[in-house]
Enzyme design. Structure first.
Site, PDB file in Angstrom:
ATOM      1  N   ARG A 111      -2.812 -10.721  -1.151  1.00 27.38           N
ATOM      2  CA  ARG A 111      -3.106 -10.722   0.070  1.00 27.38           C
ATOM      3  C   ARG A 111      -4.395 -11.408   0.471  1.00 27.38           C
ATOM      4  O   ARG A 111      -5.551 -10.917   0.092  1.00 27.38           O
ATOM      5  CB  ARG A 111      -3.027  -9.304   0.815  1.00 27.38           C
ATOM      6  CG  ARG A 111      -1.631  -8.757   0.572  1.00 27.38           C
ATOM      7  CD  ARG A 111      -1.532  -7.337   1.352  1.00 27.38           C
ATOM      8  NE  ARG A 111      -0.341  -6.629   1.052  1.00 27.38           N
ATOM      9  CZ  ARG A 111       0.529  -6.762   1.698  1.00 27.38           C
ATOM     10  NH1 ARG A 111       0.755  -7.512   2.811  1.00 27.38           N
ATOM     11  NH2 ARG A 111       1.940  -6.020   1.505  1.00 27.38           N
ATOM     12  N   HIS A 134      -8.387 -13.361   3.965  1.00 30.01           N
ATOM     13  CA  HIS A 134      -8.223 -13.262   5.638  1.00 30.01           C
ATOM     14  C   HIS A 134      -9.643 -13.112   6.285  1.00 30.01           C
ATOM     15  O   HIS A 134     -10.486 -12.331   5.845  1.00 30.01           O
ATOM     16  CB  HIS A 134      -7.402 -12.097   5.701  1.00 30.01           C
ATOM     17  CG  HIS A 134      -5.858 -12.266   5.380  1.00 30.01           C
ATOM     18  ND1 HIS A 134      -5.328 -11.211   4.831  1.00 30.01           N
ATOM     19  CD2 HIS A 134      -5.251 -13.368   5.032  1.00 30.01           C
ATOM     20  CE1 HIS A 134      -4.210 -11.357   4.544  1.00 30.01           C
ATOM     21  NE2 HIS A 134      -4.043 -12.702   4.649  1.00 30.01           N
ATOM     22  N   LYS A 175     -15.180  -4.480   6.800  1.00 31.73           N
ATOM     23  CA  LYS A 175     -14.123  -3.704   6.322  1.00 31.73           C
ATOM     24  C   LYS A 175     -14.723  -2.678   5.046  1.00 31.73           C
ATOM     25  O   LYS A 175     -15.375  -3.472   4.357  1.00 31.73           O
ATOM     26  CB  LYS A 175     -13.056  -4.611   5.696  1.00 31.73           C
ATOM     27  CG  LYS A 175     -12.098  -5.508   6.782  1.00 31.73           C
ATOM     28  CD  LYS A 175     -11.139  -6.473   5.991  1.00 31.73           C
ATOM     29  CE  LYS A 175     -10.531  -7.199   7.194  1.00 31.73           C
ATOM     30  NZ  LYS A 175      -9.562  -8.024   6.540  1.00 31.73           N
ATOM     31  N   TYR A 192      -8.231   0.659   4.502  1.00 23.95           N
ATOM     32  CA  TYR A 192      -9.578  -0.004   5.003  1.00 23.95           C
ATOM     33  C   TYR A 192      -9.599   0.440   6.559  1.00 23.95           C
ATOM     34  O   TYR A 192      -8.656   0.550   7.149  1.00 23.95           O
ATOM     35  CB  TYR A 192      -9.549  -1.433   4.721  1.00 23.95           C
ATOM     36  CG  TYR A 192      -8.362  -2.312   5.220  1.00 23.95           C
ATOM     37  CD1 TYR A 192      -8.804  -3.203   6.251  1.00 23.95           C
ATOM     38  CD2 TYR A 192      -7.245  -2.401   4.667  1.00 23.95           C
ATOM     39  CE1 TYR A 192      -7.686  -4.107   6.864  1.00 23.95           C
ATOM     40  CE2 TYR A 192      -6.121  -3.097   5.110  1.00 23.95           C
ATOM     41  CZ  TYR A 192      -6.543  -3.963   6.330  1.00 23.95           C
ATOM     42  OH  TYR A 192      -5.618  -4.793   6.886  1.00 23.95           O
ATOM     43  N   ASP A 238      -0.151 -16.963   3.963  1.00 27.55           N
ATOM     44  CA  ASP A 238      -1.154 -17.228   2.935  1.00 27.55           C
ATOM     45  C   ASP A 238      -0.588 -18.624   2.198  1.00 27.55           C
ATOM     46  O   ASP A 238      -1.557 -19.013   1.709  1.00 27.55           O
ATOM     47  CB  ASP A 238      -1.246 -15.866   2.040  1.00 27.55           C
ATOM     48  CG  ASP A 238      -1.931 -14.941   2.893  1.00 27.55           C
ATOM     49  OD1 ASP A 238      -2.639 -14.900   3.793  1.00 27.55           O
ATOM     50  OD2 ASP A 238      -1.795 -13.787   2.430  1.00 27.55           O
TER      51      ASP A 238
END
Length: 186
Positions: A58, A61, A70, A130, A167
């Site tokens: 993932r 970003h 984060k 997160y 992605d």
């Protein structure tokens, strides 16, 4: 808690104190005063959690404007977690930090605003959690290619990971218009 600095100023590894006995264990995953004193802001506005299987990647970003800081951790399983400095004008632009986060080591990583973030699952499954300093704004969402050669992340995977369509279609960092990236503010 123990706070470890990384090669990029502002990106921090947090090792919470774990209290355990024959019944199990306990730890604080957030304590406003202690984390602020360690250099992590106190204003989180959103918590997220994701379940992923082995080989799922993932990222990378970010969103701009409304950059998100984060505080990330793994509840169960293991991931290789990455923060990439994409702040235009930063002396660390394009550099990355990677760390193993797991349910066993209980480490957290602080990814400051202005950084791209991503992770790949290295265990059978992982639950990733997160806290964010800014709400999600899909209209400002941006993805950078996980395998951008100019960044050169040394992902601990064999072959190609499993990616979302977003992605898989991400741009290389050099192809992103400068105004789409956050600015470095020393």
């Amino acid at each position: 808690m123990k706070v470890l600095e990384t090669d990029i100023p502002g990106v921090l590894i947090v090792e919470p104190v774990v209290h355990g006995d024959k019944r199990g264990w306990f730890m604080e995953t957030w304590h406003q005063q202690r984390y602020v004193e360690a250099g992590i802001p106190a204003s989180f506005v959103q918590d997220n959690m994701a379940l992923s299987s082995h080989g799922i990647l993932r990222g990378l970003h970010l969103q701009h404007p409304w950059s998100q800081g984060k505080l990330v951790q793994v509840i169960m399983g293991e991931v290789f977690d990455v923060a990439v400095d994409v702040r235009r004008g930063s002396p660390h632009f394009g550099r990355w930090v990677g760390v193993i986060l797991s349910g066993d080591n209980r480490r957290q990583l602080w990814v400051p605003p202005g950084f791209a973030h991503g992770y790949v699952v290295t265990s059978n499954q992982a639950i990733f959690s997160y806290k964010c300093t800014e709400l999600y704004h899909p209209e400002t969402d941006l993805s950078i290619r996980w395998d951008d050669e100019d960044i050169g992340i040394d992902w601990p995977i064999v072959g190609k990971p499993s990616l979302s369509d977003k992605d898989a279609e991400a741009l290389m960092l050099k192809d992103i218009p400068e105004q789409r990236l956050p600015e470095y503010l020393p």
